[in-house]
Design a protein around this motif. Structure first.
Motif: not given
Ligand code: FAD
Length: 415
Positions: A49-51, A68-70, A77-79, A81-83
């Motif tokens: 979410i940050t990127g 870029l994501d590996r 962590s985004t997944n 989150s309780t958002a």
């Protein structure tokens, strides 16, 4: 200074365990492999979410950007989150005032409120399908808590020009059915499906010209004119600025004396029967150290989270899952006795915290042109939005005095 999570060995599966309810059947964005060395204006490392927020904002400003994501973007962590997209910071205004004085603390709170408003406006204008809902929060006294502490916090917030209403015991019980000494009811927050939000932003950024790349950043060579990033491919990426949005896995050369890593657990119930949720679906959070929070979902579930402790090891975190589920179910029973406590989803994750509850956003000391976007604590996503605005300004050479409140090298407020 170093992170407690090894940046080379900590993958997404070490950051979270169990299964969260997010993402639905949405198509997962995935980057292309690098086939040559490339140059870009801004490279964002990390597609959570940050990127995604940073990349979308930069692309909308017409700035050339690569992400870029590996691994699979969003599944860190985004997944987990309780958002709960709150402007109220984990650190109460009264506490932040003790650290930094009233004027600065109040200004930080107002910036946080503006960040949620900005996020709401963004989601609405882009029409991102992410189950986004504007919500009020209900900040309730702990089971043993007194109303006087919450009242003092409310008065301070009023003085700071922040919205909110103090709710006495009797009104709290009759209007919300919640049996606590008092609460503060505040408009201006939101909830969402964080994975759909993150993916929606990423897809928008790509639609606006951003490039999504599937590779791991392994080394950063920063100079006064550019940053050259080595990857796990034979190719490098050269950028005028690099934004580190790697979540709780920070490269070794980044760090802050203020930061530590803990763990948090959450469950989502089966959908509740009609009328079996608190009336306005407020985001509820408790004024206690043990940190209990609850929200609803559009399909009628209750999500309740908390039970945080200083576990860092993923296997140890997984091993505690059953005990934490029992703790959360008992807490739900006390908070909302009518709830059907059947668990449909149960998950946990690493949780970064800072001593003052504020994020780490800004230049990485000693590394020209490297910028950090680390939004920590229960306001992680609110701070990610704030980071996207601060870092876009910095990468265009526009510095503002208020950015310093989030600097990586700010001194510890607790000595
Ligand atoms: C249980 C729990 C509940 C939470 N509840 C809330 C809440 O209610 N509200 C809220 O605002 N926040 C909440 N948070 C915090 C929030 O989830 C985080 O602040 C947020 O998800 C962080 O997103 P991120 O994009 O920074 O990190 P991530 O989602 O982890 O993304 C980082 C990405 O960087 C990639 N990466 C890492 N290193 C490299 C590298 N070297 N090269 C390339 N890619 C790399 C990873 O693969 C990953 O995809 C919660 C967290 C947990 C665990």
């Amino acid at each position: 200074m170093s992170s407690s999570l090894d940046p080379d060995l900590t993958g997404q599966n070490d950051l979270r365990g169990g299964t969260s309810p997010w993402g639905g059947a949405a198509l997962r964005p995935r980057g292309a492999r690098l086939t040559e060395s490339i140059k870009t204006e801004v490279l964002v490392v990390g597609g959570g979410i940050t990127g995604s927020l940073a990349a979308q904002h930069l692309a909308a400003l017409g700035i050339e950007v690569c992400i870029l994501d590996r691994e699979q973007p969003g599944l860190g962590s985004t997944n987990a989150s309780t958002a709960m997209l709150q402007w109220e910071i984990d650190c109460p205004l009264s506490e932040l005032t003790k650290f930094y004085g009233f004027d600065q603390a109040a200004s930080i709170y107002r910036r946080s409120l503006a960040a949620v408003q900005g996020l709401t406006g963004l989601v609405q204008s882009l029409q991102i399908p992410c189950l986004y809902r504007q919500r009020s929060t209900l900040y309730i006294a702990g089971a043993e808590g007194r109303s006087s502490e919450l009242h003092a916090e409310h008065e301070l917030r009023q003085r700071a020009g922040l919205p909110g209403q103090f709710i006495e015991y009797r009104d709290l019980l009759s209007t919300f059915g919640i049996d606590r000494a008092a609460a503060i009811l505040s408009p201006g927050s939101a909830d969402a499906d964080p994975l759909l939000l993150s993916w929606g932003l990423l897809k928008t950024a790509v639609g606006q010209g951003a490039r999504l790349i599937d590779a791991m950043a392994t080394e950063y060579h920063s100079s006064s004119s550019a940053v050259v990033v080595e990857t796990d491919s034979p190719f490098v990426i050269e950028a005028r600025h690099v934004i580190l949005a790697t979540g709780y896995v920070m490269p070794d050369f980044v760090g802050s004396a203020l930061h530590s890593t803990a763990s948090s657990w959450a469950i989502a119930t089966v959908p509740q029967k009609a009328d079996n949720l608190w009336p306005g679906g407020e985001l509820i959070w408790e004024a206690t150290e043990s940190y209990l929070y609850a929200r609803t979902t559009k399909d009628g579930r209750i999500i309740i989270g908390g039970g945080d402790d200083d576990t860092v090891d993923p296997a140890e975190r997984d091993a505690k899952a059953q005990a934490k589920e029992e703790f959360l179910i008992q807490s739900l029973g006390r908070l909302w006795p009518a709830a059907d406590p059947t668990i449909a989803y149960s998950w946990s994750g690493a949780f970064g915290e800072t001593e003052d509850g504020l994020p780490l956003i800004g230049p990485v000391p000693g590394y020209p042109r490297l910028l950090a976007a680390y939004g920590y604590g229960g306001n992680g996503i609110t701070f990610s939005f704030m980071a996207s605005r601060i870092l876009a300004a910095l990468s265009c050479g526009q510095r503002e005095a208020w950015f310093d409140a989030f600097a990586l090298d700010r001194p510890s407020p607790v000595g």
